[in-house]
Design a protein around this motif. Sequence first.
Motif, PDB file in Angstrom:
ATOM      1  N   TRP A  41      -1.923  71.407  18.645  1.00 46.43           N
ATOM      2  CA  TRP A  41      -1.206  72.403  17.847  1.00 46.43           C
ATOM      3  C   TRP A  41      -2.116  72.912  16.738  1.00 46.43           C
ATOM      4  O   TRP A  41      -2.790  72.124  16.056  1.00 46.43           O
ATOM      5  CB  TRP A  41       0.066  71.818  17.246  1.00 46.43           C
ATOM      6  N   TYR A  42      -2.137  74.237  16.576  1.00 45.85           N
ATOM      7  CA  TYR A  42      -2.956  74.886  15.566  1.00 45.85           C
ATOM      8  C   TYR A  42      -2.103  75.865  14.766  1.00 45.85           C
ATOM      9  O   TYR A  42      -1.114  76.407  15.267  1.00 45.85           O
ATOM     10  CB  TYR A  42      -4.104  75.676  16.209  1.00 45.85           C
ATOM     11  N   ARG A  43      -2.526  76.105  13.532  1.00 46.86           N
ATOM     12  CA  ARG A  43      -1.918  77.157  12.717  1.00 46.86           C
ATOM     13  C   ARG A  43      -3.031  78.116  12.316  1.00 46.86           C
ATOM     14  O   ARG A  43      -4.116  77.691  11.905  1.00 46.86           O
ATOM     15  CB  ARG A  43      -1.250  76.591  11.467  1.00 46.86           C
ATOM     16  N   GLN A  44      -2.767  79.380  12.430  1.00 44.20           N
ATOM     17  CA  GLN A  44      -3.759  80.388  12.075  1.00 44.20           C
ATOM     18  C   GLN A  44      -3.177  81.360  11.062  1.00 44.20           C
ATOM     19  O   GLN A  44      -2.115  81.941  11.279  1.00 44.20           O
ATOM     20  CB  GLN A  44      -4.218  81.150  13.327  1.00 44.20           C
ATOM     21  N   GLU A  49      -8.208  84.498   9.772  1.00 46.96           N
ATOM     22  CA  GLU A  49      -8.928  83.223   9.696  1.00 46.96           C
ATOM     23  C   GLU A  49      -8.927  82.539  11.059  1.00 46.96           C
ATOM     24  O   GLU A  49      -8.179  82.905  11.962  1.00 46.96           O
ATOM     25  CB  GLU A  49      -8.273  82.309   8.652  1.00 46.96           C
ATOM     26  N   ALA A  50      -9.765  81.547  11.203  1.00 44.79           N
ATOM     27  CA  ALA A  50      -9.799  80.772  12.441  1.00 44.79           C
ATOM     28  C   ALA A  50      -8.618  79.800  12.470  1.00 44.79           C
ATOM     29  O   ALA A  50      -8.054  79.466  11.430  1.00 44.79           O
ATOM     30  CB  ALA A  50     -11.105  80.004  12.546  1.00 44.79           C
ATOM     31  N   PRO A  51      -8.243  79.351  13.633  1.00 43.44           N
ATOM     32  CA  PRO A  51      -7.148  78.377  13.724  1.00 43.44           C
ATOM     33  C   PRO A  51      -7.518  77.071  13.033  1.00 43.44           C
ATOM     34  O   PRO A  51      -8.672  76.654  13.040  1.00 43.44           O
ATOM     35  CB  PRO A  51      -6.997  78.150  15.233  1.00 43.44           C
ATOM     36  N   VAL A  52      -6.525  76.452  12.457  1.00 44.77           N
ATOM     37  CA  VAL A  52      -6.701  75.151  11.807  1.00 44.77           C
ATOM     38  C   VAL A  52      -5.951  74.105  12.609  1.00 44.77           C
ATOM     39  O   VAL A  52      -4.767  74.273  12.920  1.00 44.77           O
ATOM     40  CB  VAL A  52      -6.184  75.186  10.350  1.00 44.77           C
ATOM     41  N   PHE A  53      -6.647  73.044  12.942  1.00 46.40           N
ATOM     42  CA  PHE A  53      -6.067  71.979  13.756  1.00 46.40           C
ATOM     43  C   PHE A  53      -4.938  71.269  12.999  1.00 46.40           C
ATOM     44  O   PHE A  53      -5.093  70.898  11.832  1.00 46.40           O
ATOM     45  CB  PHE A  53      -7.179  70.983  14.105  1.00 46.40           C
ATOM     46  N   LEU A  54      -3.817  71.076  13.663  1.00 45.01           N
ATOM     47  CA  LEU A  54      -2.701  70.339  13.073  1.00 45.01           C
ATOM     48  C   LEU A  54      -2.631  68.924  13.657  1.00 45.01           C
ATOM     49  O   LEU A  54      -2.631  67.946  12.927  1.00 45.01           O
ATOM     50  CB  LEU A  54      -1.383  71.068  13.321  1.00 45.01           C
ATOM     51  N   MET A  55      -2.514  68.858  14.966  1.00 43.13           N
ATOM     52  CA  MET A  55      -2.475  67.545  15.606  1.00 43.13           C
ATOM     53  C   MET A  55      -2.664  67.654  17.108  1.00 43.13           C
ATOM     54  O   MET A  55      -2.545  68.727  17.688  1.00 43.13           O
ATOM     55  CB  MET A  55      -1.165  66.819  15.297  1.00 43.13           C
ATOM     56  N   ILE A  56      -3.003  66.517  17.700  1.00 44.84           N
ATOM     57  CA  ILE A  56      -3.156  66.427  19.143  1.00 44.84           C
ATOM     58  C   ILE A  56      -2.247  65.328  19.654  1.00 44.84           C
ATOM     59  O   ILE A  56      -2.084  64.296  19.006  1.00 44.84           O
ATOM     60  CB  ILE A  56      -4.628  66.146  19.534  1.00 44.84           C
ATOM     61  N   HIS A  69       2.869  64.433  10.254  1.00 43.30           N
ATOM     62  CA  HIS A  69       2.049  64.399   9.052  1.00 43.30           C
ATOM     63  C   HIS A  69       2.760  65.238   8.015  1.00 43.30           C
ATOM     64  O   HIS A  69       3.052  66.407   8.256  1.00 43.30           O
ATOM     65  CB  HIS A  69       0.652  64.946   9.333  1.00 43.30           C
ATOM     66  N   ASP A  70       3.016  64.646   6.869  1.00 43.42           N
ATOM     67  CA  ASP A  70       3.847  65.303   5.863  1.00 43.42           C
ATOM     68  C   ASP A  70       5.174  65.683   6.530  1.00 43.42           C
ATOM     69  O   ASP A  70       5.853  64.842   7.062  1.00 43.42           O
ATOM     70  CB  ASP A  70       3.131  66.515   5.278  1.00 43.42           C
ATOM     71  N   LYS A  71       5.502  66.955   6.507  1.00 44.51           N
ATOM     72  CA  LYS A  71       6.795  67.357   7.065  1.00 44.51           C
ATOM     73  C   LYS A  71       6.621  68.106   8.386  1.00 44.51           C
ATOM     74  O   LYS A  71       7.505  68.855   8.807  1.00 44.51           O
ATOM     75  CB  LYS A  71       7.546  68.214   6.053  1.00 44.51           C
ATOM     76  N   ILE A  72       5.480  67.909   9.044  1.00 41.81           N
ATOM     77  CA  ILE A  72       5.247  68.538  10.338  1.00 41.81           C
ATOM     78  C   ILE A  72       5.076  67.435  11.374  1.00 41.81           C
ATOM     79  O   ILE A  72       4.272  66.527  11.179  1.00 41.81           O
ATOM     80  CB  ILE A  72       4.001  69.441  10.305  1.00 41.81           C
ATOM     81  N   SER A  73       5.838  67.509  12.427  1.00 46.08           N
ATOM     82  CA  SER A  73       5.743  66.506  13.477  1.00 46.08           C
ATOM     83  C   SER A  73       5.793  67.180  14.833  1.00 46.08           C
ATOM     84  O   SER A  73       6.139  68.357  14.949  1.00 46.08           O
ATOM     85  CB  SER A  73       6.863  65.472  13.347  1.00 46.08           C
ATOM     86  N   ALA A  74       5.437  66.421  15.864  1.00 42.45           N
ATOM     87  CA  ALA A  74       5.429  66.992  17.207  1.00 42.45           C
ATOM     88  C   ALA A  74       5.732  65.917  18.222  1.00 42.45           C
ATOM     89  O   ALA A  74       5.518  64.724  17.975  1.00 42.45           O
ATOM     90  CB  ALA A  74       4.078  67.642  17.505  1.00 42.45           C
ATOM     91  N   SER A 100       5.986  70.450  24.969  1.00 37.95           N
ATOM     92  CA  SER A 100       5.805  69.855  23.653  1.00 37.95           C
ATOM     93  C   SER A 100       6.575  70.692  22.645  1.00 37.95           C
ATOM     94  O   SER A 100       6.798  71.883  22.845  1.00 37.95           O
ATOM     95  CB  SER A 100       4.315  69.840  23.287  1.00 37.95           C
ATOM     96  N   SER A 101       6.995  70.044  21.574  1.00 32.74           N
ATOM     97  CA  SER A 101       7.696  70.758  20.501  1.00 32.74           C
ATOM     98  C   SER A 101       7.068  70.401  19.166  1.00 32.74           C
ATOM     99  O   SER A 101       6.660  69.250  18.947  1.00 32.74           O
ATOM    100  CB  SER A 101       9.180  70.389  20.485  1.00 32.74           C
ATOM    101  N   LEU A 102       6.981  71.389  18.303  1.00 31.18           N
ATOM    102  CA  LEU A 102       6.479  71.205  16.945  1.00 31.18           C
ATOM    103  C   LEU A 102       7.649  71.379  15.994  1.00 31.18           C
ATOM    104  O   LEU A 102       8.375  72.370  16.077  1.00 31.18           O
ATOM    105  CB  LEU A 102       5.380  72.232  16.628  1.00 31.18           C
TER     106      LEU A 102
END
Lengths: 109, 119
Positions: A33-36, A40-47, A57-62, A71-73
């Motif tokens: 999962w990435y956020r862009q 800007e370039a995508p930023v990695f959130l999690m695998i 992580h914090d208030k973001i989960s998957a 998969s759900s984010l």
Amino acid sequence: QQPVQSPQAVILREGEDAVINCSSSKALYSVHWYRQKHGEAPVFLMILLKGGEQKGHDKISASFNEKKQQSSLYLTASQLSYSGTYFCALTSGGNDMRFGAGTRLTVKP
Amino acid sequence: GAVVSQHPSWVICKSGTSVKIECRSLDFQATTMFWYRQFPKQSLMLMATSNEGSKATYEQGVEKDKFLINHASLTLSTLTVTSAHPEDSSFYICSASGLAGGGAYNEQFFGPGTRLTVL
């Protein structure tokens, strides 16, 4: 083959929750999962790897359901900084990733 | 996390000229590098995958003679857009995968991207 993301866009008020879904017609090995942010370039959130992982992580989960090939984010108590386009990217065992079309998330005050 | 740099950040060129974009992994050895292209409001589309010391593998529909990729070392890959045309204008992003301290398995580290505008 490109994974399918839904919804295409979502608008939230600060503090609200959101779920972004990602599914594939192929057997999956891992989900990224990435956020862009704009320009800007995508930023990695999690695998998440096959084996039914759930992560947060914090208030973001998957979560990753390899049987359903999806998969759900989960974004909880959203903050203004969560605004951006979220992409899922899938691998089927090789190194190459296929990106979904993206979900545009807007968090308003 | 690992750092990947791209140079230049943006480039404006005339139609027919060639443009080279560099992608460097600054603090790890990238055994594999990927090149993506992203048009406005669209997703990232994988163009090619390159492993150090071998020829790049191009995705279907990507012209290998137009988009030359060289991965000469474990820290550097270059993408050359030859005889660029206005339709090649896009955001080009590289990513690198390898043995990076603290990185998740199979994680790709993205460069900041290069915006190419062909007049």
